[in-house]
Write a protein that holds these residues in place. Structure first.
Motif, PDB file in Angstrom:
ATOM      1  N   LEU A  18     -32.169  99.948 -17.925  1.00 41.67           N
ATOM      2  CA  LEU A  18     -32.772  98.806 -18.775  1.00 41.67           C
ATOM      3  C   LEU A  18     -31.468  98.202 -19.843  1.00 41.67           C
ATOM      4  O   LEU A  18     -31.244  97.194 -19.980  1.00 41.67           O
ATOM      5  N   MET A  19     -30.596  99.499 -20.143  1.00 43.09           N
ATOM      6  CA  MET A  19     -29.477  98.811 -20.999  1.00 43.09           C
ATOM      7  C   MET A  19     -28.661  98.016 -20.244  1.00 43.09           C
ATOM      8  O   MET A  19     -27.860  96.719 -20.693  1.00 43.09           O
ATOM      9  N   ARG A  20     -28.333  98.439 -18.908  1.00 40.66           N
ATOM     10  CA  ARG A  20     -27.303  97.725 -18.017  1.00 40.66           C
ATOM     11  C   ARG A  20     -27.810  96.138 -17.802  1.00 40.66           C
ATOM     12  O   ARG A  20     -27.277  95.166 -18.048  1.00 40.66           O
ATOM     13  N   GLU A  21     -29.211  95.810 -17.728  1.00 43.17           N
ATOM     14  CA  GLU A  21     -29.622  94.733 -17.345  1.00 43.17           C
ATOM     15  C   GLU A  21     -29.944  93.875 -18.690  1.00 43.17           C
ATOM     16  O   GLU A  21     -29.777  92.552 -18.650  1.00 43.17           O
ATOM     17  N   ALA A  22     -29.900  94.423 -19.910  1.00 45.44           N
ATOM     18  CA  ALA A  22     -29.611  93.870 -21.108  1.00 45.44           C
ATOM     19  C   ALA A  22     -28.280  93.368 -21.279  1.00 45.44           C
ATOM     20  O   ALA A  22     -27.996  92.572 -22.372  1.00 45.44           O
ATOM     21  N   GLY A  23     -27.087  93.809 -20.384  1.00 46.05           N
ATOM     22  CA  GLY A  23     -25.823  93.405 -20.598  1.00 46.05           C
ATOM     23  C   GLY A  23     -25.126  94.236 -21.585  1.00 46.05           C
ATOM     24  O   GLY A  23     -23.986  93.793 -21.872  1.00 46.05           O
ATOM     25  N   ALA A  24     -25.533  95.321 -21.733  1.00 51.28           N
ATOM     26  CA  ALA A  24     -24.646  96.317 -22.676  1.00 51.28           C
ATOM     27  C   ALA A  24     -23.675  96.898 -21.986  1.00 51.28           C
ATOM     28  O   ALA A  24     -23.465  97.097 -20.758  1.00 51.28           O
ATOM     29  N   ARG A  25     -22.520  97.279 -22.712  1.00 54.40           N
ATOM     30  CA  ARG A  25     -21.377  97.949 -22.168  1.00 54.40           C
ATOM     31  C   ARG A  25     -21.463  99.618 -22.542  1.00 54.40           C
ATOM     32  O   ARG A  25     -21.559 100.161 -23.692  1.00 54.40           O
TER      33      ARG A  25
END
Length: 499
Positions: free
Chosen positions: A221-228
């Motif tokens: 979920l965090m990856r798809e939100a563009g998080a590092r």
């Protein structure tokens, strides 16, 4: 026009491939040719979702340099993948990953197994138990009795039903954490809560510190939100958090958010000590980091003598640093998609305002059902049933795995729903692939890590017991045999198993 939608660099692909390497092979193990090993490695990364479908692969020369192999080896591997349907190429556009016709597109998270596959496949992928009846039926019946007044309204309650918000707030207050209804927002499951928090605080490119390992679906979920993502290693065994590493990451990386599971961590089962909780809240406050504490496992202690520490938010009662996420999905039933957020009132107002562009609100009937459970004592009785079932499953699964796979290593957690297992030097990705062939579905360790970590692990949930647990361990042993002997091709036909 090229048909790829993303790209994988040579260094990144080399790092992922190196993470798959097993310990030295024993006598009699068949070593595949170098090109075949490379093709198998890339295919596994695609099947696991760790390299997306339609991702452009590096040019042959670039990958050869990164792997220190000949260009001929890479060219032969790419050709083998094209023949098998896992690679497509076009002159001038390069080569990109694919899946053969008829194969499902792989997911990077953990998705439930389709019901039609349950007859021949034992599913150890999803850490969820069946509903604790008769409490589900009673809760729905109670909700239906309370529904008529709400049916005369528009039905949209972006912050949640006032009655349920008050009930949740009262439950925190009873735990010694004074809470007002204005500090609560009801969400569509814990995933909905964390998604809303990430969109509010963690814009594209923002750093989010996460435990390493951590829950696969939240990481995705965090990856798809563009998080590092910034991984922070857990302490050894069931020791909880490594506070020296946390202080260093919070000080040097200054992440906008930190996501943690203090209570029976998924996947390791660790229970963070009270002093660790206090120190992490203090460190997050000093760094200006929003600490998101996932409490979805907090009521699933399995051993009666477990002493539960105070909640993370007890060390930040006003909610200025800690945002707490709770849910009915793990403690009661995954089909009950009710979660909640506890935070400062201004944070709740911001989350509610942003919800107008997402899902508007959570289903009223399910909120009423959870409110009925909380208000009648049904919740406590249902959760006790859940603990008893998970405890029995845990003990039977542990006994079966120790018998069938004595070289696998793990510590038995005292709560939660998962067992984190070191697989005796075998690749978790290859075990997952071999497991599909022998009729047991198991998630590999890298799904719970960042950039290929935890290749030597798998996660086993406490969702099966008795004869099913014994059969699951037998099939895992068969999968381990396939991996040890290098049997990377061919198909095993799993026999139908009826619990």
């Amino acid at each position: 026009m090229a048909q790829w939608t993303s790209a994988v660099g040579a260094a990144q692909l080399a790092r992922l491939l190196h993470s798959q390497q097993d310990r030295p092979a024993g006598p009699g193990t068949r070593r595949p040719p170098a090109y075949r090993a490379l093709a198998d490695g890339i295919r596994l990364l695609v099947l696991e979702g760790r390299v997306p479908v339609a991702a452009r692969l590096p040019a042959e020369r670039e990958l050869a340099l990164a792997l220190s192999v000949s260009r001929t080896t890479v060219a032969a591997a790419y050709e083998a993948l094209r023949t098998e349907g896992f690679l497509e190429s076009r002159r001038g556009a390069g080569s990109w990953t694919a899946v053969p016709a008829g194969n499902p597109v792989p997911a990077r998270g953990l998705e439930p197994l389709p019901p039609e596959a349950l007859g021949s496949m034992i599913d150890l992928g999803c850490a969820a138990l069946p509903a604790p009846e008769p409490w589900l039926t009673r809760a729905v019946q109670g909700a239906l009795e309370e529904l008529p007044p709400y049916a005369h309204t528009h039905g949209d309650y972006p912050a949640g039903l006032p009655a349920l918000r008050s009930m949740i707030a009262d439950r925190y207050t009873a735990r010694g954490i004074p809470t007002m209804p204005e500090q609560i927002m009801v969400t569509t499951g814990a995933m909905g809560a964390i998604d809303a928090i990430c969109h509010l605080f963690g814009g594209r490119g923002e750093r989010i510190a996460v435990e390493s390992p951590s829950y696969a679906n939240i990481l995705q979920l965090m990856r798809e939100a563009g998080a590092r993502l910034v991984p922070v290693a857990m302490a050894a065994g069931l020791g909880g958090w490594d506070m020296d590493r946390w202080r260093q990451v919070l000080r040097e990386a200054a992440p906008r958010i930190a996501y943690v599971v203090a209570d029976f961590h998924n996947p390791t089962g660790a229970l963070a000590a009270e002093d660790q909780r206090r120190r992490l809240v203090d460190a997050a406050r000093s760094a200006g980091t929003v600490l998101v504490a996932d409490e979805t496992m907090s009521e699933l202690w399995l051993d009666p003598d477990v002493e539960m520490p105070r909640a993370v938010c007890a060390f930040d009662p006003a909610g200025s640093t800690v945002i707490t996420v709770g849910s009915a999905s793990k403690a009661f039933w995954a089909g009950m998609r009710i979660g909640w957020v506890r935070a400062a009132p201004d944070v709740i107002r911001s989350l509610v305002a942003a919800r107008a562009y997402a899902d508007l609100g959570t289903p009223v009937l399910e909120q009423l059902a959870v409110n009925w459970l909380f208000g009648t004592g049904g919740w406590e009785q249902a959760v006790e049933m859940r603990r008893a079932q998970a405890r029995q499953n845990r003990d039977e699964l542990v006994a079966a795995v120790r018998r069938e796979l004595p070289d696998w290593e793990f510590e038995v957690p005292r709560g939660g729903l998962t067992l984190w297992v070191r697989t005796g030097g075998l690749s978790g990705s290859r075990l997952a692939e071999a497991g599909e062939r022998v009729g047991v579905r198991v998630p590999s360790g890298p799904r719970f890590g960042v950039d290929g970590a935890f290749e030597g692990y798998v996660r086993l949930p406490f969702t099966v017991g008795g004869p099913v647990a014994e059969e699951a361990a037998t099939r895992l042993s068969a999968a381990a045999h396939l991996v040890r002997t290098g049997a990377t091709t061919g198909t095993e036909t799993p026999r139908t198993f009826v619990a």
